[in-house]
Write a protein that holds these residues in place. Structure first.
Motif, short mmCIF file in Angstrom:
data_model
loop_
_atom_site.label_atom_id
_atom_site.label_comp_id
_atom_site.label_asym_id
_atom_site.label_seq_id
_atom_site.Cartn_x
_atom_site.Cartn_y
_atom_site.Cartn_z
N LEU A 45 0.83 -1.21 0.00
CA LEU A 45 0.00 0.00 0.00
C LEU A 45 0.86 1.25 0.00
O LEU A 45 0.60 2.21 -0.75
CB LEU A 45 -0.93 -0.01 1.22
CG LEU A 45 -1.77 1.25 1.46
CD1 LEU A 45 -2.68 1.53 0.27
CD2 LEU A 45 -2.59 1.11 2.74
N ASN A 46 1.89 1.28 0.83
CA ASN A 46 2.79 2.44 0.88
C ASN A 46 3.53 2.62 -0.44
O ASN A 46 3.76 3.75 -0.89
CB ASN A 46 3.80 2.28 2.02
CG ASN A 46 3.17 2.45 3.38
OD1 ASN A 46 2.26 3.26 3.54
ND2 ASN A 46 3.63 1.70 4.36
N ALA A 47 3.87 1.49 -1.09
CA ALA A 47 4.55 1.58 -2.38
C ALA A 47 3.62 2.14 -3.45
O ALA A 47 4.02 2.94 -4.31
CB ALA A 47 5.08 0.21 -2.79
N VAL A 48 2.35 1.73 -3.42
CA VAL A 48 1.36 2.19 -4.41
C VAL A 48 1.11 3.69 -4.26
O VAL A 48 0.91 4.39 -5.26
CB VAL A 48 0.05 1.39 -4.26
CG1 VAL A 48 -1.07 2.02 -5.08
CG2 VAL A 48 0.26 -0.06 -4.68
N ARG A 49 1.13 4.17 -3.04
CA ARG A 49 0.88 5.61 -2.81
C ARG A 49 1.96 6.48 -3.47
O ARG A 49 1.69 7.64 -3.81
CB ARG A 49 0.83 5.90 -1.32
CG ARG A 49 -0.34 5.28 -0.61
CD ARG A 49 -0.38 5.66 0.84
NE ARG A 49 -0.64 7.09 1.02
CZ ARG A 49 -0.83 7.67 2.20
NH1 ARG A 49 -0.77 6.94 3.30
NH2 ARG A 49 -1.05 8.96 2.28
N ASN A 50 3.12 5.94 -3.63
CA ASN A 50 4.23 6.71 -4.18
C ASN A 50 4.60 6.31 -5.61
O ASN A 50 5.68 6.66 -6.10
CB ASN A 50 5.47 6.57 -3.28
CG ASN A 50 5.21 7.05 -1.87
OD1 ASN A 50 4.62 8.10 -1.67
ND2 ASN A 50 5.65 6.28 -0.89
N SER A 51 3.74 5.54 -6.27
CA SER A 51 4.06 5.07 -7.62
C SER A 51 2.79 4.99 -8.46
O SER A 51 1.68 4.81 -7.93
CB SER A 51 4.74 3.69 -7.55
OG SER A 51 4.90 3.14 -8.82
N ASP A 52 2.96 5.12 -9.78
CA ASP A 52 1.85 4.98 -10.71
C ASP A 52 1.90 3.65 -11.47
O ASP A 52 1.19 3.48 -12.47
CB ASP A 52 1.87 6.14 -11.73
CG ASP A 52 1.58 7.48 -11.07
OD1 ASP A 52 0.76 7.49 -10.12
OD2 ASP A 52 2.17 8.50 -11.48
N CYS A 53 2.71 2.73 -11.01
CA CYS A 53 2.87 1.44 -11.67
C CYS A 53 1.58 0.61 -11.54
O CYS A 53 1.13 0.32 -10.42
CB CYS A 53 4.05 0.68 -11.08
SG CYS A 53 4.29 -0.96 -11.79
N GLN A 54 0.98 0.24 -12.66
CA GLN A 54 -0.27 -0.52 -12.65
C GLN A 54 -0.06 -1.94 -12.12
O GLN A 54 -0.92 -2.49 -11.43
CB GLN A 54 -0.85 -0.56 -14.06
CG GLN A 54 -1.33 0.79 -14.57
CD GLN A 54 -2.44 1.36 -13.71
OE1 GLN A 54 -3.35 0.64 -13.30
NE2 GLN A 54 -2.35 2.66 -13.42
N ASN A 55 1.07 -2.54 -12.46
CA ASN A 55 1.35 -3.89 -11.97
C ASN A 55 1.47 -3.92 -10.45
O ASN A 55 1.03 -4.87 -9.79
CB ASN A 55 2.63 -4.43 -12.61
CG ASN A 55 2.48 -4.68 -14.09
OD1 ASN A 55 1.37 -4.92 -14.57
ND2 ASN A 55 3.59 -4.63 -14.82
N LEU A 56 2.09 -2.87 -9.89
CA LEU A 56 2.23 -2.78 -8.43
C LEU A 56 0.87 -2.61 -7.78
O LEU A 56 0.59 -3.21 -6.73
CB LEU A 56 3.15 -1.60 -8.08
CG LEU A 56 3.54 -1.46 -6.60
CD1 LEU A 56 4.31 -2.70 -6.13
CD2 LEU A 56 4.39 -0.21 -6.39
N LYS A 57 0.02 -1.80 -8.41
CA LYS A 57 -1.32 -1.59 -7.87
C LYS A 57 -2.12 -2.89 -7.89
O LYS A 57 -2.82 -3.22 -6.91
CB LYS A 57 -2.05 -0.51 -8.66
CG LYS A 57 -3.43 -0.17 -8.07
CD LYS A 57 -4.12 0.91 -8.87
CE LYS A 57 -4.58 0.37 -10.20
NZ LYS A 57 -5.44 1.34 -10.92
N GLN A 58 -2.01 -3.65 -8.99
CA GLN A 58 -2.72 -4.91 -9.09
C GLN A 58 -2.21 -5.92 -8.07
O GLN A 58 -2.99 -6.69 -7.48
CB GLN A 58 -2.56 -5.48 -10.51
CG GLN A 58 -3.35 -6.75 -10.77
CD GLN A 58 -4.84 -6.55 -10.62
OE1 GLN A 58 -5.36 -5.49 -10.94
NE2 GLN A 58 -5.54 -7.59 -10.14
#
Length: 327
Positions: A154-167
């Protein structure tokens, strides 16, 4: 128009305007905290936290409160936990501590306090190495591991726009929630089975308490002084310093004689286990498993109370929990 200020993105703790929504549809700031301008100077903290309980991140707001309350929270001494496997250690410590106790000229108040200290000091103190406890009984290390992994993503997603990371985060968060649901269901089914197999009332209420928990309503809006006065009027009533005796005055050699060792021992042995202690936090088990030296000291204390007519404060103090009942 409404003379309000939005705290998101302009307050210490959230200068960058962190995302308040992170889900399968994307990331955005859709949850706002607005308040009257007059309150702005009272805000001490504003934060958008990274929690995966929901797609909406929780908002935390703290403000200075200059109002004073007349309600006093009295901190009770922690209850001593009796451990059967440490009975010999407790008895040895108790004898050693009591042997150092000099009570030849003590008042009943001082002697009572010394005995309380001896018992508490003789009990084996809890060690710092304890198993980690969780708020929910079913929440275990496996749940915690899945939760930490979800928080990290979750913390990584907040600081990135990577779709794979969000998924990846969405999949791990779903796995974490499903795991919690599974653990909770298994725990509740096990408790229901145990409840159906209870053989007596004590076992039934013990399991019921484990399921429901012990939740106390704190903050009655009534001061401690008013509560004390209320129960004093109910329990004590009117008293008089003068004792009136009906003629003729009856005496009994047995009843008027000093309290004996055997009498104290008999009363202690009749006491029940697992009962709530008084203000000192000492349960009956510490007296029932005490040594002869403890009973001798108690005999001396009780007879001094009777002969000197001095009642220790601890004898006149009770712990009362007002329990709200519906209806």
């Amino acid at each position: 128009m409404y003379d309000c200020l939005v705290l998101n993105g302009c307050t210490d703790g959230d200068k960058d305007g962190n995302f308040t929504f992170i889900g399968g549809q994307g990331k955005s700031v859709i949850d706002y905290c607005a308040l009257n301008n007059d309150w702005h100077d009272h805000i001490t903290r504003f934060e958008v936290q990274s929690k995966n309980f929901s797609d909406h991140m929780p908002i935390v707001v703290e403000w200075a409160d200059n109002m004073t309350s007349t309600v006093k929270n009295l901190q009770l001494i922690p209850r001593l936990k009796w451990k059967k496997n440490e009975i010999n250690l407790y008895r040895n410590n108790l004898d050693n501590n009591l042997s150092l106790l000099n009570d030849s000229s003590d008042s009943t108040e001082l002697l009572s306090n010394k005995l309380i200290s001896c018992i508490r000091n003789s009990a084996n103190k809890p060690t710092s190495c304890r198993n980690k406890s969780y708020k929910q009984e079913w929440f275990d290390k496996e749940c915690m591991k899945a939760r930490n992994k979800s928080f990290t993503l979750l913390n990584a997603v907040r600081n990135s726009d990577c779709q794979n990371l969000k998924q990846w985060y969405i999949e791990e968060n779903t796995r974490y929630k499903n795991l919690c649901l599974k653990k909770k269901t298994e725990y509740e089914n096990q408790q229901a089975l145990s409840l159906s197999q209870t053989k007596d009332c004590k076992e039934f209420w013990k399991i019921t308490k484990m399921i429901n928990g012990s939740n106390f309503t704190i903050g009655l809006g009534v001061s401690a002084e008013d509560l004390a006065g209320h129960f004093k009027n109910i329990l004590c009533g009117k008293s008089s310093d003068q004792f009136l005796y009906a003629e003729p005055l009856l005496t009994d050699e047995i009843l008027d004689s000093e309290i004996t060792f055997a009498e104290i021992q008999a009363v202690i042995l009749k006491a029940k286990n697992d009962k709530a202690p008084g203000e000192d936090g000492i349960a009956y088990e510490f007296f029932k498993n005490g040594t002869e030296a403890l009973i001798i000291k108690l005999k001396s204390l009780f007879n001094d109370v009777f002969n000197k007519q001095e009642v220790p404060t601890s004898f006149k103090t009770a712990v009362i929990f007002p329990i709200h009942k519906k209806g």
